[in-house]
Design a protein around this motif. Structure first.
Motif, mmCIF file in Angstrom:
data_model
loop_
_atom_site.group_PDB
_atom_site.id
_atom_site.type_symbol
_atom_site.label_atom_id
_atom_site.label_comp_id
_atom_site.label_asym_id
_atom_site.label_seq_id
_atom_site.Cartn_x
_atom_site.Cartn_y
_atom_site.Cartn_z
ATOM 1 N N UNK A 113 -11.415 14.349 8.328
ATOM 2 C CA UNK A 113 -11.184 13.102 7.590
ATOM 3 C C UNK A 113 -9.750 13.053 7.060
ATOM 4 N N UNK A 114 -9.289 14.155 6.462
ATOM 5 C CA UNK A 114 -7.929 14.198 5.923
ATOM 6 C C UNK A 114 -6.893 14.010 7.024
ATOM 7 N N UNK A 115 -7.124 14.608 8.186
ATOM 8 C CA UNK A 115 -6.189 14.452 9.304
ATOM 9 C C UNK A 115 -6.154 13.013 9.803
ATOM 10 N N UNK A 116 -7.326 12.382 9.898
ATOM 11 C CA UNK A 116 -7.366 10.985 10.352
ATOM 12 C C UNK A 116 -6.617 10.079 9.383
ATOM 13 N N UNK A 130 -9.173 5.355 13.454
ATOM 14 C CA UNK A 130 -9.316 6.059 12.178
ATOM 15 C C UNK A 130 -9.694 5.093 11.059
ATOM 16 N N UNK A 131 -9.092 3.884 11.095
ATOM 17 C CA UNK A 131 -9.381 2.911 10.063
ATOM 18 C C UNK A 131 -10.823 2.447 10.077
ATOM 19 N N UNK A 132 -11.395 2.279 11.255
ATOM 20 C CA UNK A 132 -12.790 1.856 11.343
ATOM 21 C C UNK A 132 -13.726 2.913 10.769
ATOM 22 N N UNK A 133 -13.314 4.170 10.813
ATOM 23 C CA UNK A 133 -14.155 5.234 10.266
ATOM 24 C C UNK A 133 -13.988 5.398 8.765
ATOM 25 N N UNK A 145 11.505 -0.968 -18.143
ATOM 26 C CA UNK A 145 10.570 -2.087 -18.201
ATOM 27 C C UNK A 145 10.648 -2.932 -16.936
ATOM 28 N N UNK A 146 11.853 -3.046 -16.379
ATOM 29 C CA UNK A 146 11.996 -3.823 -15.143
ATOM 30 C C UNK A 146 11.192 -3.197 -14.006
ATOM 31 N N UNK A 147 11.274 -1.872 -13.893
ATOM 32 C CA UNK A 147 10.541 -1.184 -12.831
ATOM 33 C C UNK A 147 9.039 -1.203 -13.077
ATOM 34 N N UNK A 148 8.627 -1.335 -14.338
ATOM 35 C CA UNK A 148 7.204 -1.367 -14.661
ATOM 36 C C UNK A 148 6.560 -2.677 -14.246
ATOM 37 N N UNK A 149 7.318 -3.758 -14.245
ATOM 38 C CA UNK A 149 6.773 -5.073 -13.881
ATOM 39 C C UNK A 149 6.764 -5.187 -12.348
ATOM 40 N N UNK A 150 5.711 -4.713 -11.729
ATOM 41 C CA UNK A 150 5.701 -4.563 -10.275
ATOM 42 C C UNK A 150 4.296 -4.788 -9.731
ATOM 43 N N UNK A 151 4.195 -4.823 -8.429
ATOM 44 C CA UNK A 151 2.914 -4.862 -7.744
ATOM 45 C C UNK A 151 2.880 -3.732 -6.726
ATOM 46 N N UNK A 152 1.732 -3.110 -6.569
ATOM 47 C CA UNK A 152 1.534 -2.051 -5.587
ATOM 48 C C UNK A 152 0.206 -2.272 -4.879
ATOM 49 N N UNK A 153 0.118 -1.767 -3.674
ATOM 50 C CA UNK A 153 -1.118 -1.799 -2.897
ATOM 51 C C UNK A 153 -1.655 -0.383 -2.805
ATOM 52 N N UNK A 154 -2.867 -0.186 -3.271
ATOM 53 C CA UNK A 154 -3.478 1.151 -3.222
ATOM 54 C C UNK A 154 -4.521 1.180 -2.111
ATOM 55 N N UNK A 155 -4.313 2.058 -1.146
ATOM 56 C CA UNK A 155 -5.226 2.189 -0.012
ATOM 57 C C UNK A 155 -6.391 3.092 -0.413
ATOM 58 N N UNK A 156 -7.594 2.609 -0.225
ATOM 59 C CA UNK A 156 -8.785 3.374 -0.571
ATOM 60 C C UNK A 156 -9.590 3.649 0.686
ATOM 61 N N UNK A 157 -10.149 4.875 0.751
ATOM 62 C CA UNK A 157 -10.860 5.309 1.949
ATOM 63 C C UNK A 157 -12.258 5.794 1.575
ATOM 64 N N UNK A 158 -13.153 5.692 2.552
ATOM 65 C CA UNK A 158 -14.500 6.208 2.360
ATOM 66 C C UNK A 158 -14.475 7.734 2.280
ATOM 67 N N UNK A 159 -15.418 8.275 1.509
ATOM 68 C CA UNK A 159 -15.596 9.716 1.471
ATOM 69 C C UNK A 159 -16.465 10.190 2.618
ATOM 70 N N UNK A 160 -16.541 11.488 2.777
ATOM 71 C CA UNK A 160 -17.296 12.058 3.891
ATOM 72 C C UNK A 160 -18.780 11.741 3.778
#
Length: 242
Positions: free
Chosen positions: A60-63, A129-132, A204-219
């Protein structure tokens, strides 16, 4: 004669006791051997199960690592502002992904970066890998430390919702550059969520931001490979934040 009779009478009793004690000792020995066999078999099964879990976690980690690395290479080739962090499974947009003070909208550079990275994320989710393992993408809007907690929580939620609206709103079809099929995948994958100032940067300028967090299924997740649809919309979509 009486002594001989007594001895003869006692002899069968003594001889009768010997087979009983011998069979009891044999029974205890057999039970001990059976116990040892069961314990050895249990240990072997547990060892095999642990090895299978470890191999599964490694695969899973490798994928996930391969998926993220491909996404990282493609993103770097499109826009230097887009940074894919494969250690924390995050995507940030540098200065292009920063908001103005008390503002929940990104500038043209931020919109361009979003338009470029979203198709890459969708392609990664549709890979083998994404489908899994690919579960969802959490849009996190951050704020600085000015103002109350509830104020910043609301502002951060507005920022993450604005990003979602920019990708889906039909009035901005030319801006987002996403096809209807890609928008369908956005509805399935992306989730807007406020963060407030729990992860402030040095400035403060760097704090005002947007990020995308990728989440994956566990085993052990039974839903792996059957990603649920976040929501379905029909007809024209309009967002009040735009």
């Amino acid at each position: 004669m009486f002594g001989m009779r007594a001895s003869a009478a006692q002899r069968p009793k003594s001889e009768g006791e010997k087979p009983f004690w011998i069979s009891y000792a044999d029974l205890m020995t057999a039970l001990m051997i059976l116990f040892l066999v069961v314990m050895v078999a249990s240990l072997v099964m547990m060892t095999q199960r642990i090895e299978a879990i470890e191999q599964g976690e490694k695969a899973r980690a490798n994928d996930i690592a391969h998926l993220c690395q491909r996404l990282q290479i493609k993103a770097q080739g499109l826009n230097r502002d887009i940074v894919v962090d494969c250690r924390d499974n995050r995507i940030n947009f540098g200065e292009a992904g920063r908001f103005g003070y008390n503002d929940h909208k990104l500038g043209p550079d931020g919109q361009t970066a979003l338009r470029q990275v979203v198709p890459l994320v969708i392609d990664a989710a549709l890979s083998d890998e994404g489908k899994r393992w690919f579960k969802q993408v959490l849009i996190e809007g951050f704020t600085d430390t000015d103002g109350s907690y509830l104020y910043n929580l609301h502002l951060s939620l507005q920022r993450s919702e604005w990003v979602m609206c920019t990708m889906l709103d039909d009035r901005f079809a030319t801006t987002s550059g996403l096809s209807q099929e890609q928008k369908r995948h956005v509805r399935e994958l992306f989730l807007a969520g406020g963060v407030s100032f729990n992860n402030a940067k040095d400035s403060k300028e760097a704090s005002r931001r947007v990020e995308l967090r990728l989440q994956f299924y566990g085993l052990k997740d039974s839903t792996s490979g059957t990603r649920p649809v976040s929501f379905a919309a029909t007809g024209a979509e309009k967002c009040l934040l735009l």
